[in-house]
Design a protein around this motif. Structure first.
Motif, short mmCIF file in Angstrom:
data_model
loop_
_atom_site.label_atom_id
_atom_site.label_comp_id
_atom_site.label_asym_id
_atom_site.label_seq_id
_atom_site.Cartn_x
_atom_site.Cartn_y
_atom_site.Cartn_z
N SER A 19 27.16 32.69 -44.13
CA SER A 19 25.97 32.25 -44.79
C SER A 19 25.84 30.84 -44.63
CB SER A 19 26.12 32.74 -46.18
OG SER A 19 26.77 32.03 -47.00
N ASN B 104 19.96 23.76 -35.60
CA ASN B 104 19.55 25.18 -36.06
C ASN B 104 20.33 25.99 -35.39
OD1 ASN B 104 17.13 24.08 -36.92
ND2 ASN B 104 15.51 24.96 -35.50
N GLU C 170 14.77 24.95 -40.55
CA GLU C 170 16.24 25.40 -40.61
C GLU C 170 16.22 26.77 -41.00
OE1 GLU C 170 18.57 22.28 -41.99
OE2 GLU C 170 18.19 20.86 -40.25
N ALA C 171 15.51 26.96 -42.26
CA ALA C 171 15.65 27.88 -43.18
C ALA C 171 14.87 29.19 -42.04
CB ALA C 171 14.56 28.03 -44.34
N ALA C 172 13.60 28.78 -41.30
CA ALA C 172 12.96 29.95 -40.52
C ALA C 172 14.02 30.31 -39.38
CB ALA C 172 11.74 29.14 -39.85
N LEU D 177 17.09 30.64 -39.43
CA LEU D 177 18.21 31.36 -40.11
C LEU D 177 17.55 32.84 -40.42
CD1 LEU D 177 19.79 28.66 -42.53
CD2 LEU D 177 20.67 29.90 -40.50
N ALA D 178 16.31 32.89 -41.21
CA ALA D 178 15.58 33.85 -41.26
C ALA D 178 15.39 34.77 -39.95
CB ALA D 178 14.24 33.68 -41.86
N ALA D 179 14.98 34.11 -38.82
CA ALA D 179 14.97 34.66 -37.66
C ALA D 179 16.17 35.27 -36.81
CB ALA D 179 14.28 33.78 -36.70
N GLY E 268 18.66 36.34 -38.74
CA GLY E 268 19.02 37.49 -39.70
C GLY E 268 20.16 36.90 -40.43
N PRO F 195 21.92 35.42 -43.49
CA PRO F 195 21.92 35.12 -45.11
C PRO F 195 22.06 33.63 -45.37
CG PRO F 195 23.73 36.55 -44.71
CD PRO F 195 23.28 36.06 -43.37
N PHE F 196 20.91 33.23 -46.28
CA PHE F 196 20.86 31.64 -46.48
C PHE F 196 20.30 31.42 -48.02
CE2 PHE F 196 16.29 30.69 -46.42
CZ PHE F 196 15.95 31.89 -45.73
N GLU F 197 20.66 30.43 -48.33
CA GLU F 197 19.90 30.08 -49.66
C GLU F 197 19.76 28.52 -49.52
OE1 GLU F 197 22.38 28.94 -53.47
OE2 GLU F 197 24.01 30.16 -52.34
#
Ligand SMILES: C[S@@+](CC[C@H](N)C(=O)[O-])C[C@H]1O[C@@H](n2cnc3c(N)ncnc32)[C@H](O)[C@@H]1O
Length: 259
Positions: free
Chosen positions: A5, A70, A100-102, A104-106, A108, A110-112
């Motif tokens: 993660s 990324n 960076e969140a985008a 990670l989301a793309a 798959g 997991p991130f916080e």
């Protein structure tokens, strides 16, 4: 294999004591730390066993392109690692944390996101400047000076000039003459007090103050260079009474005297 993660963690503005408890806990158990230029190196000692990767950027000098950062985060997480992406200030305040969140989301992964104390509020606080103050300022805006006069998504200085009481400008040193001109041209008083807080919250913190119509010349004379938080508004005058922080580095004292 354990699923990895990524935590996008705000390291705070400089003083390592301003790191959050949550951020520190994640840092201590990280396998990989990808950190930025403005992150205080003492924080890295909290992750002695982690692999440390410098991804820092100075203005115009990209150590690692964003796409590569990324990809790095995704790669290490996919290898089952606990990755901390340690970013100066707050990850979502001019920190490209959203990109960076985008990514990670793309992918798959997991991130916080662990918010950090942004230099936008911390540097003024350490200079004794409340961004709002009863009877003096009931609004503030944080903007980038990087895009002054250029391209898409640029700051609308004409409207901003009188829209809020206190203006906080990040990445604005190079554009300071232009910013001051724009604000005055669109109705901000030339006598508005301005503070340039350099290396805010650190032992090297320096503060140069002046009026909006003279601050660019002062900055030039004092050779003010990034990182600087620019504060524009009547609240700046409060620093005369409220400046409480005494930086300890000898260079700071010399610099202020020259400024
Ligand atoms: C790319 S932005 C990152 C902002 C960061 N995410 C934050 O919330 O503070 C970098 C800019 O933040 C400001 N900055 C960051 N740390 C600073 C500090 N300790 N003192 C003054 N300015 C700082 C400067 O304007 C610098 O050019």
């Amino acid at each position: 294999m354990r699923v990895g993660s990524v935590a996008l963690v705000g390291a705070g503005p400089g003083d390592p004591g301003l790191m959050t408890v949550r951020g520190l806990a994640l840092l201590r158990r990280a396998d990989v730390v990808v950190y930025d230029r403005l992150v205080d190196r003492r924080l890295l000692r909290e992750a002695p066993r982690a692999r440390r990767i410098f991804a820092g950027k100075a203005s115009g000098d990209h150590a690692l392109p964003q796409a590569q950062i990324n990809a790095l985060l995704v790669l290490h997480a996919r290898r089952g690692r606990r990755v901390v992406r340690l970013k100066g200030g707050d990850p979502f305040v001019f920190g490209r944390g959203g990109e960076e969140a985008a990514a990670l989301a793309a992918a798959g992964v997991p991130f916080e996101v662990v918010p950090g104390v942004s230099s936008a509020v911390a540097a003024p606080a350490y200079a004794g400047i409340p961004l709002t103050h009863r009877g003096l300022a009931s609004s503030f805006a944080v903007v980038t000076g990087h895009e002054c006069g250029r391209g898409r998504g640029r700051v609308d200085w004409a409207r901003l000039a009188t829209a809020v009481d206190t203006l906080v400008v990040l990445m604005g040193v190079a554009a300071l003459p232009r910013i001051a001109r724009e604000l005055i041209a669109h109705g901000r008083a030339a006598s508005t007090p301005v503070a340039l807080v350099r290396w805010g919250t650190t032992a090297w913190q320096t503060v140069v103050t002046g009026r909006l119509d003279g601050i660019a010349a002062r900055a030039r004379a004092a050779r003010v260079e990034p990182p600087v938080v620019i504060v524009i508004g009547d609240v700046v005058a409060l620093a005369e009474r409220l400046a409480w922080f005494a930086p300890t580095a000898p260079a700071a004292a010399a610099y202020t005297a020259n400024g």
